[in-house]
Design a protein around this motif. Structure first.
Motif, mmCIF file in Angstrom:
data_model
loop_
_atom_site.group_PDB
_atom_site.id
_atom_site.type_symbol
_atom_site.label_atom_id
_atom_site.label_comp_id
_atom_site.label_asym_id
_atom_site.label_seq_id
_atom_site.Cartn_x
_atom_site.Cartn_y
_atom_site.Cartn_z
ATOM 1 N N VAL A 2 0.816 -1.281 -0.153
ATOM 2 C CA VAL A 2 -0.073 -0.119 -0.087
ATOM 3 C C VAL A 2 0.782 1.288 -0.022
ATOM 4 O O VAL A 2 1.866 1.418 0.589
ATOM 5 C CB VAL A 2 -1.016 -0.082 1.468
ATOM 6 C CG1 VAL A 2 -1.829 1.325 1.271
ATOM 7 C CG2 VAL A 2 -1.921 -1.234 1.034
ATOM 8 N N PHE A 27 -4.104 -0.692 -3.040
ATOM 9 C CA PHE A 27 -5.349 -0.508 -2.099
ATOM 10 C C PHE A 27 -6.451 0.250 -2.899
ATOM 11 O O PHE A 27 -6.326 0.968 -3.522
ATOM 12 C CB PHE A 27 -4.595 0.439 -0.969
ATOM 13 C CG PHE A 27 -5.504 0.762 -0.040
ATOM 14 C CD1 PHE A 27 -6.310 2.280 0.072
ATOM 15 C CD2 PHE A 27 -6.146 -0.081 0.981
ATOM 16 C CE1 PHE A 27 -7.062 2.656 1.109
ATOM 17 C CE2 PHE A 27 -7.001 0.335 1.669
ATOM 18 C CZ PHE A 27 -7.558 1.633 1.826
ATOM 19 N N THR A 28 -7.696 -0.491 -2.752
ATOM 20 C CA THR A 28 -8.898 0.175 -3.196
ATOM 21 C C THR A 28 -9.567 0.820 -2.462
ATOM 22 O O THR A 28 -10.141 0.171 -1.192
ATOM 23 C CB THR A 28 -9.761 -1.187 -3.943
ATOM 24 O OG1 THR A 28 -8.828 -1.842 -4.793
ATOM 25 C CG2 THR A 28 -11.031 -0.529 -4.614
ATOM 26 N N SER A 32 -13.227 1.863 2.207
ATOM 27 C CA SER A 32 -12.456 2.378 3.134
ATOM 28 C C SER A 32 -12.694 3.778 3.860
ATOM 29 O O SER A 32 -13.480 4.358 3.237
ATOM 30 C CB SER A 32 -10.951 2.353 2.561
ATOM 31 O OG SER A 32 -10.852 3.258 1.493
ATOM 32 N N ASN A 77 -9.097 6.136 -7.629
ATOM 33 C CA ASN A 77 -8.456 5.877 -6.521
ATOM 34 C C ASN A 77 -7.788 6.981 -5.913
ATOM 35 O O ASN A 77 -6.691 6.916 -5.086
ATOM 36 C CB ASN A 77 -7.356 4.602 -6.659
ATOM 37 C CG ASN A 77 -7.671 3.482 -5.502
ATOM 38 O OD1 ASN A 77 -8.806 3.141 -5.190
ATOM 39 N ND2 ASN A 77 -6.602 2.869 -5.354
ATOM 40 N N THR A 99 -7.653 3.830 6.129
ATOM 41 C CA THR A 99 -7.669 2.441 6.629
ATOM 42 C C THR A 99 -8.795 1.801 5.744
ATOM 43 O O THR A 99 -9.772 2.288 5.295
ATOM 44 C CB THR A 99 -8.126 2.535 8.041
ATOM 45 O OG1 THR A 99 -8.496 1.229 8.642
ATOM 46 C CG2 THR A 99 -9.372 3.256 8.264
ATOM 47 N N ARG A 100 -8.817 0.283 5.701
ATOM 48 C CA ARG A 100 -9.713 -0.446 5.070
ATOM 49 C C ARG A 100 -11.141 -0.550 5.704
ATOM 50 O O ARG A 100 -12.111 -0.841 5.093
ATOM 51 C CB ARG A 100 -9.176 -1.911 4.923
ATOM 52 C CG ARG A 100 -8.101 -1.768 3.790
ATOM 53 C CD ARG A 100 -7.871 -3.337 3.404
ATOM 54 N NE ARG A 100 -7.069 -3.447 2.215
ATOM 55 C CZ ARG A 100 -5.626 -3.744 2.360
ATOM 56 N NH1 ARG A 100 -5.012 -3.470 3.479
ATOM 57 N NH2 ARG A 100 -4.846 -3.765 1.088
ATOM 58 N N ARG A 101 -10.912 -0.082 6.977
ATOM 59 C CA ARG A 101 -12.289 -0.126 7.679
ATOM 60 C C ARG A 101 -13.078 1.096 7.543
ATOM 61 O O ARG A 101 -12.632 2.052 7.199
ATOM 62 C CB ARG A 101 -11.829 -0.133 9.160
ATOM 63 C CG ARG A 101 -11.258 -1.389 9.759
ATOM 64 C CD ARG A 101 -10.837 -1.364 10.976
ATOM 65 N NE ARG A 101 -9.581 -0.432 11.211
ATOM 66 C CZ ARG A 101 -9.545 0.574 12.203
ATOM 67 N NH1 ARG A 101 -10.601 0.699 12.898
ATOM 68 N NH2 ARG A 101 -8.819 1.477 12.382
#
Length: 127
Positions: A2, A27-28, A32, A77, A99-101
């Motif tokens: 990433v 990283f997509t 996120s 992106n 963050t992916r969260r």
């Protein structure tokens, strides 16, 4: 791997505008959460703005609300921070973080919530 890369910083006069861009790779953005933080010399890092991918919820620090706008372009992106009516106190290094969260509103300006960081872009507001 990433990687986040900021661009668009520079020197601008008070009252002027700049647009920062954050390009993500490896990283997509998807669902996120992405945020902009800044740190001025001798000061603590400050959360400026954040955006959640799932519903594009946004949040702003009181110091920039009404002057800054965060947006994202998922196809590229990328995340942007449009900064208008800039003041000398906006001078800082600006960092993109991700963050992916999908963070809740109350957490999205907390730097501890972010896993990935860019190297920063200098913004200087001076006449």
């Amino acid at each position: 791997q990433v990687q986040l890369v900021e661009s668009g910083g520079g020197l601008v006069q008070p009252g002027g505008s700049l647009r920062l861009a954050c390009t993500a790779s490896g990283f997509t953005l998807g669902s996120s959460s992405i945020a902009w933080f800044r740190q001025a010399p001798g000061k603590e890092r400050e959360g400026v703005s954040c955006i959640r991918g799932s519903d594009r919820m946004t949040r702003y620090a009181n110091s920039v609300r009404g002057r800054f706008t965060i947006s994202r372009e998922s196809a590229k992106n990328m995340v942007y921070l449009q900064m208008n009516s800039l003041k000398p106190e906006d001078t800082a290094v600006y960092y993109c973080a991700a963050t992916r969260r999908s963070l809740i509103f109350s957490s999205c300006l907390n730097s501890d919530e972010y896993d990935y960081w860019g190297r920063g872009a200098q913004v200087t507001v001076s006449s």
